[in-house]
Design an enzyme around this catalytic site. Structure first.
Site, PDB file in Angstrom:
ATOM      1  N   SER A  40      -5.512   2.098  -0.315  1.00 43.21           N
ATOM      2  CA  SER A  40      -4.307   2.467   0.412  1.00 43.21           C
ATOM      3  C   SER A  40      -4.581   3.406   1.577  1.00 43.21           C
ATOM      4  CB  SER A  40      -3.247   3.004  -0.549  1.00 43.21           C
ATOM      5  OG  SER A  40      -2.592   1.922  -1.201  1.00 43.21           O
ATOM      6  N   TRP A  41      -3.607   4.281   1.904  1.00 44.51           N
ATOM      7  CA  TRP A  41      -3.719   5.105   3.101  1.00 44.51           C
ATOM      8  C   TRP A  41      -4.969   5.985   3.097  1.00 44.51           C
ATOM      9  CZ3 TRP A  41      -2.127   5.018   7.856  1.00 44.51           C
ATOM     10  CH2 TRP A  41      -2.406   6.110   8.664  1.00 44.51           C
ATOM     11  N   HIS A  71       0.845  -1.190   0.000  1.00 49.28           N
ATOM     12  CA  HIS A  71       0.000   0.000   0.000  1.00 49.28           C
ATOM     13  C   HIS A  71       0.877   1.235   0.000  1.00 49.28           C
ATOM     14  CE1 HIS A  71       0.063   1.938   4.031  1.00 49.28           C
ATOM     15  NE2 HIS A  71       0.480   0.759   4.435  1.00 49.28           N
ATOM     16  N   CYS A  72       0.277   2.350  -0.408  1.00 51.30           N
ATOM     17  CA  CYS A  72       0.961   3.643  -0.420  1.00 51.30           C
ATOM     18  C   CYS A  72      -0.058   4.683   0.037  1.00 51.30           C
ATOM     19  CB  CYS A  72       1.544   3.943  -1.800  1.00 51.30           C
ATOM     20  SG  CYS A  72       0.310   3.959  -3.122  1.00 51.30           S
ATOM     21  N   ARG A  73      -0.121   5.830  -0.625  1.00 48.74           N
ATOM     22  CA  ARG A  73      -1.115   6.834  -0.274  1.00 48.74           C
ATOM     23  C   ARG A  73      -2.443   6.558  -0.967  1.00 48.74           C
ATOM     24  NH1 ARG A  73      -2.931  11.518  -2.551  1.00 48.74           N
ATOM     25  NH2 ARG A  73      -3.847  13.008  -1.093  1.00 48.74           N
TER      26      ARG A  73
END
Length: 125
Positions: free
Chosen positions: A113-114, A85-87
């Site tokens: 994600s985030w 995951h990322c943003r």
């Protein structure tokens, strides 16, 4: 040398419900590919480890001992469930593709994600 073709359909998608249960599933590895500065600003998903996108391939190819000393987790095997995951899900898809190119077979992307996690958990985005 020819480019490596990655079948995007080989990258699975997970949602919030799956990620929420990961703290009870230590055999799966949640990898946050954001930069450390981003994590300081927002926090991170419990049980995730931070490996920025730019070094994902080299870290997943590191020795078992080096990986464990840096991340406090055993280096994943080729069949370990990896969830990235990322943003917003864009960088994490690239990381998932990189892991698949290294031979990891159970690779997934937390598409929301985030931003999705923070919204559902009431955290800063």
């Amino acid at each position: 040398m020819e480019g490596v073709y990655i079948n995007k359909s080989a990258i699975g998608i997970v949602d919030y419900a799956v990620v929420k249960k990961l703290s009870k599933e230590p055999q799966k590895l949640l990898i946050d590919v954001r930069e450390p500065k981003e994590l300081k600003e927002t926090g991170q998903i419990p049980s995730s480890i931070n490996i920025p996108l730019g070094i994902v391939s080299q870290e997943l190819a590191a020795s078992d001992q080096l990986f464990k000393s840096k991340y406090g987790r055993n280096k994943p095997n080729p069949d370990t469930a990896l969830i990235f995951h990322c943003r917003s899900g864009v960088r994490s898809l690239k990381a998932a593709e990189a892991a698949a190119a290294l031979g990891f077979t159970d690779v997934k992307n937390y598409e929301g994600s985030w931003l999705d996690w923070a919204e559902r958990e009431g955290l800063p985005k």
